[in-house]
Structure formats: structure tokens, C-alpha cells
Scaffold this motif. Sequence first.
Motif, PDB file in Angstrom:
ATOM      1  N   LEU A  31      15.031 -33.429  85.760  1.00  0.00           N
ATOM      2  CA  LEU A  31      14.048 -32.382  86.010  1.00  0.00           C
ATOM      3  C   LEU A  31      12.641 -32.900  85.707  1.00  0.00           C
ATOM      4  N   GLY A  32      12.508 -33.633  84.614  1.00  0.00           N
ATOM      5  CA  GLY A  32      11.220 -34.238  84.269  1.00  0.00           C
ATOM      6  C   GLY A  32      10.741 -35.193  85.348  1.00  0.00           C
ATOM      7  N   LEU A  43       4.891 -29.893  82.827  1.00  0.00           N
ATOM      8  CA  LEU A  43       6.301 -29.494  82.844  1.00  0.00           C
ATOM      9  C   LEU A  43       7.210 -30.701  82.662  1.00  0.00           C
ATOM     10  N   ALA A  44       6.806 -31.842  83.198  1.00  0.00           N
ATOM     11  CA  ALA A  44       7.571 -33.074  83.001  1.00  0.00           C
ATOM     12  C   ALA A  44       7.627 -33.417  81.516  1.00  0.00           C
ATOM     13  N   VAL A  45       6.497 -33.315  80.842  1.00  0.00           N
ATOM     14  CA  VAL A  45       6.453 -33.612  79.399  1.00  0.00           C
ATOM     15  C   VAL A  45       7.363 -32.661  78.638  1.00  0.00           C
ATOM     16  N   LEU A  63       8.536 -40.195  78.092  1.00  0.00           N
ATOM     17  CA  LEU A  63       7.632 -39.412  77.255  1.00  0.00           C
ATOM     18  C   LEU A  63       6.575 -40.315  76.619  1.00  0.00           C
ATOM     19  N   ALA A  64       7.003 -41.480  76.158  1.00  0.00           N
ATOM     20  CA  ALA A  64       6.047 -42.439  75.597  1.00  0.00           C
ATOM     21  C   ALA A  64       4.995 -42.813  76.634  1.00  0.00           C
ATOM     22  N   GLY A  72      -0.047 -35.404  81.424  1.00  0.00           N
ATOM     23  CA  GLY A  72       0.691 -34.196  81.054  1.00  0.00           C
ATOM     24  C   GLY A  72       0.620 -33.872  79.580  1.00  0.00           C
ATOM     25  N   ALA A  73      -0.014 -34.742  78.826  1.00  0.00           N
ATOM     26  CA  ALA A  73      -0.195 -34.562  77.381  1.00  0.00           C
ATOM     27  C   ALA A  73      -1.476 -35.285  76.979  1.00  0.00           C
TER      28      ALA A  73
END
Length: 85
Positions: A31-32, A43-45, A63-64, A72-73
Motif C-alpha cells: 500500500l505504501g 500516506l505512504a509514510v 521509511l528511512a 512525505g515526512a
Amino acid sequence: DEYVFHKTAQIVPYLKITYGSLAKLNQLYELGISFQKQGKDELAVQSFTKAANLNHAGAQSKLANCFWNGQGAKQSYDTAFQWYN
């Protein structure tokens, strides 16, 4: 607020993700990936974070990368290094 992968790559809040389910864990990761392809980086994060916290190695790496690139972050090399390790 748990989500599963749906054919149309939309979020579907109808199934709780159980901690023991590898298939559902992989769905969070996929999904990410889908959200990233759609440019929905926040939303991916969220998806990667849920999977990463359950020790999904691919999600931890993705995520890293999100934190490293500020995608996304908020960019944070420290947080990126934590997830890379």
C-alpha cells in the motif's frame, strides 16, 4: 485506522491489521508503494511506518528513504539513520 491494499489503490478502512499476519503486513508495505507511485507521500509514510514498526525490513528501508529525502515526512537524517539501522 488500519488499512489494507485494494485493487484501486485506495485506502479502505475496513480490516484491522493483526500483528501475526505476514500477508497483511506485506499489504501495508505494498500500500505504501502504491501511495508513493500516486504521489501520496504522506500516506505512504503512514503505511511504511505501520509495517516498519512490525519489523518489515522493506518498509523500514523505504521509511528511512522518506526521512532522508524529506518525502512525505520532515527531512531528518537522524530518523533516517535509525530506520536504516
